[in-house]
Design an enzyme around this catalytic site. Structure first.
Site, mmCIF file in Angstrom:
data_model
loop_
_atom_site.group_PDB
_atom_site.id
_atom_site.type_symbol
_atom_site.label_atom_id
_atom_site.label_comp_id
_atom_site.label_asym_id
_atom_site.label_seq_id
_atom_site.Cartn_x
_atom_site.Cartn_y
_atom_site.Cartn_z
ATOM 1 N N TYR A 144 1.945 167.442 47.859
ATOM 2 C CA TYR A 144 2.562 166.416 47.025
ATOM 3 C C TYR A 144 3.293 167.088 45.870
ATOM 4 C CZ TYR A 144 3.077 162.398 43.920
ATOM 5 O OH TYR A 144 3.584 161.415 43.101
ATOM 6 N N ASP A 239 4.640 175.309 43.304
ATOM 7 C CA ASP A 239 4.254 174.139 42.519
ATOM 8 C C ASP A 239 2.844 174.343 41.979
ATOM 9 O OD1 ASP A 239 3.515 171.684 41.508
ATOM 10 O OD2 ASP A 239 4.327 170.521 43.176
ATOM 11 N N LYS A 283 0.265 169.034 33.693
ATOM 12 C CA LYS A 283 -1.128 168.734 33.390
ATOM 13 C C LYS A 283 -1.695 169.610 32.270
ATOM 14 C CE LYS A 283 -1.755 166.772 37.990
ATOM 15 N NZ LYS A 283 -1.708 165.373 37.599
#
Length: 452
Positions: A144, A239, A283
């Site tokens: 994702y 990522d 995050k």
């Protein structure tokens, strides 16, 4: 009938917010029931609007590495707020945070801040296309990368297939610019490049996938990805929105890409490690505030406006409150913090696996650093899970009763079997003790579950 305040609040939310939530997984769609609305959080605990306290194993989906509302992070944000909420102009904190990111990940020679992980991956893809003059992007099934149109594509059958749109509103043309391959399959990647290599701008991969459950790369997979992309003049986008600065001081690249017998500099100077062209971070880098980043080789990053022709902009990019939270978090996240999180994750993961084994539930605990999740079923227990198809084939029906038994016992797990469990530096003996006490009953609930 006794009123249920949580249900009433959820109905109130659904009247004004689609699905009652602002991000789909929060709706408890895969576990059933009404989501808990949270009112506050501190350390390893969250408290809902009815005053019930839970040990938290979601931790804002990763950012709360230090625990919720760490006093020094809160103080940094409070001080920043007192100076102004947003300027739309450069700030010293942006520079200091970029330097902190580069200090931990030297391969991120230059850094551009944005507000979300989706923005970071979207920009990385645009930059890769601008740098190479190619259109095609390769991603892996089950990884994702935010809700970018082309990256929501789902895998079809066969070794390498053009993807179908993964969401209404995504055009077939957008999806057709993405090639979806099975994860952990080097042969499929080799085949795709043999057939379409001159068209592929970049391969984007989660450094260690944790959005289909935790499915770590098999040893050498990321290194092979680096080799193949380099051989064909394509870029590698790593990522680390989820893993960056959470699984270690330098993210997953620091665990997997750096030679065991050399420092970070050895990697950059051609050692035995591997280095992606671009990173995306999120995050933890924002300390729980809306902030993400794109980083990579200086020559590539300098293709971004205002220096180069690849446009990217954002009024709130590098917001002073978010950069203050991120900078405070990274400064506090020292070796002792990572050692504590690693040990807490080991204890909880082993206890979860032991409880399920005692209850007779076939499963496999899968780890990527201090991230872990449980895969249910005989096949998972026997062979492990290396691909999205294997993750989807697990006994997902066992997770909802497991989840609700833990919730009833005062432990908040991620409301989906396809998510990682998160520990923090604030999970002390008391918090971990509560988790361990709740696990046997939850394991028995999972054992008693039957397919719908």
């Amino acid at each position: 009938m006794t009123a249920d305040p949580t249900h009433e609040l959820f109905e109130r939310a659904r009247a004004v917010i689609p699905g009652g939530v602002d991000s789909p997984v929060r709706a408890y769609g895969s576990v059933g029931g009404d989501p808990r609305f949270l009112a506050s959080a501190r350390g390893p605990y969250v408290t809902d609007t009815e005053g019930r306290e839970y040990v938290d194993l979601v931790m804002s989906w990763g950012p709360a590495l230090l625990g919720h509302a760490h006093p020094e992070v809160v103080a940094a944000v409070t001080a920043a707020a007192g100076r102004g909420l947003s300027f739309g102009a450069p700030t010293l904190a942006e520079v200091e945070l970029a330097e902190a990111v580069r200090g931990r990940v030297p391969a991120a020679a230059k850094v551009r801040f944005v507000s979300t992980g989706t923005e970071a991956t979207m920009t990385a893809v645009r930059l890769a296309r601008g740098a190479t003059g190619r259109d095609l992007i390769v991603k892996f099934a089950g990884c994702y990368h935010g809700h970018v149109d082309a990256l929501l594509a789902e895998a079809g059958s066969g070794v390498a297939t053009f993807a179908l749109p993964g969401s209404a509103g995504v055009t077939a043309a957008s999806a057709a610019e993405t090639l979806v391959l099975p994860y952990n399959d080097v042969a499929a990647l080799e085949t795709a490049f043999a057939e379409r290599g001159s068209e592929i701008a970049a391969v984007i991969t989660e450094a260690a996938p944790a959005n289909m459950g935790v499915v770590p790369p098999v040893p050498g997979f990321n290194a092979e990805l680096r080799r193949i992309t380099a051989d064909h003049g394509s870029l590698m986008i790593l990522d680390e929105v989820l893993t960056g600065f959470r699984v270690g001081a330098s993210g997953w690249w620091g665990l997997d890409g750096v030679p065991a017998d050399g420092g970070l500099g050895a990697t950059l100077l051609g050692g035995e490690g591997w280095v992606p062209d671009l990173f995306t971070f999120g995050k933890v880098v924002g300390g729980g505030m809306p902030l993400a980043a794109l980083g990579g080789r200086a020559d590539l990053m300098d293709l971004l406006a205002p220096v180069g022709p690849v446009y990217q902009a954002g009024t709130l990019s590098g917001n002073p409150l978010a950069t203050a939270a991120g900078l405070a978090t990274l400064r506090l996240a020292d070796d002792a913090v990572y050692a504590h999180v690693d040990e807490a994750a080991r204890v909880v993961g082993e206890a979860a696996s032991a409880a399920l084994t005692e209850a007779g539930v076939a499963h496999r605990l899968q780890r990527a650093g201090n991230l872990f999740s449980v895969m249910f079923g005989e096949d998972a227990a026997t062979d492990g899970v290396r691909t999205y198809a294997q993750a989807q084939a697990q006994d997902t029906f066992r997770y909802p009763p497991f989840f609700h038994a833990m919730l009833d016992a005062g432990v908040a797990l991620p409301p989906s079997v396809y998510e990682a469990w998160f520990l923090s530096a604030a999970h002390d003996d008391d918090a971990i003790g509560r988790i361990l006490a709740a696990l046997p009953g939850a394991a028995r609930a999972a054992a008693a579950a039957t397919p719908a």
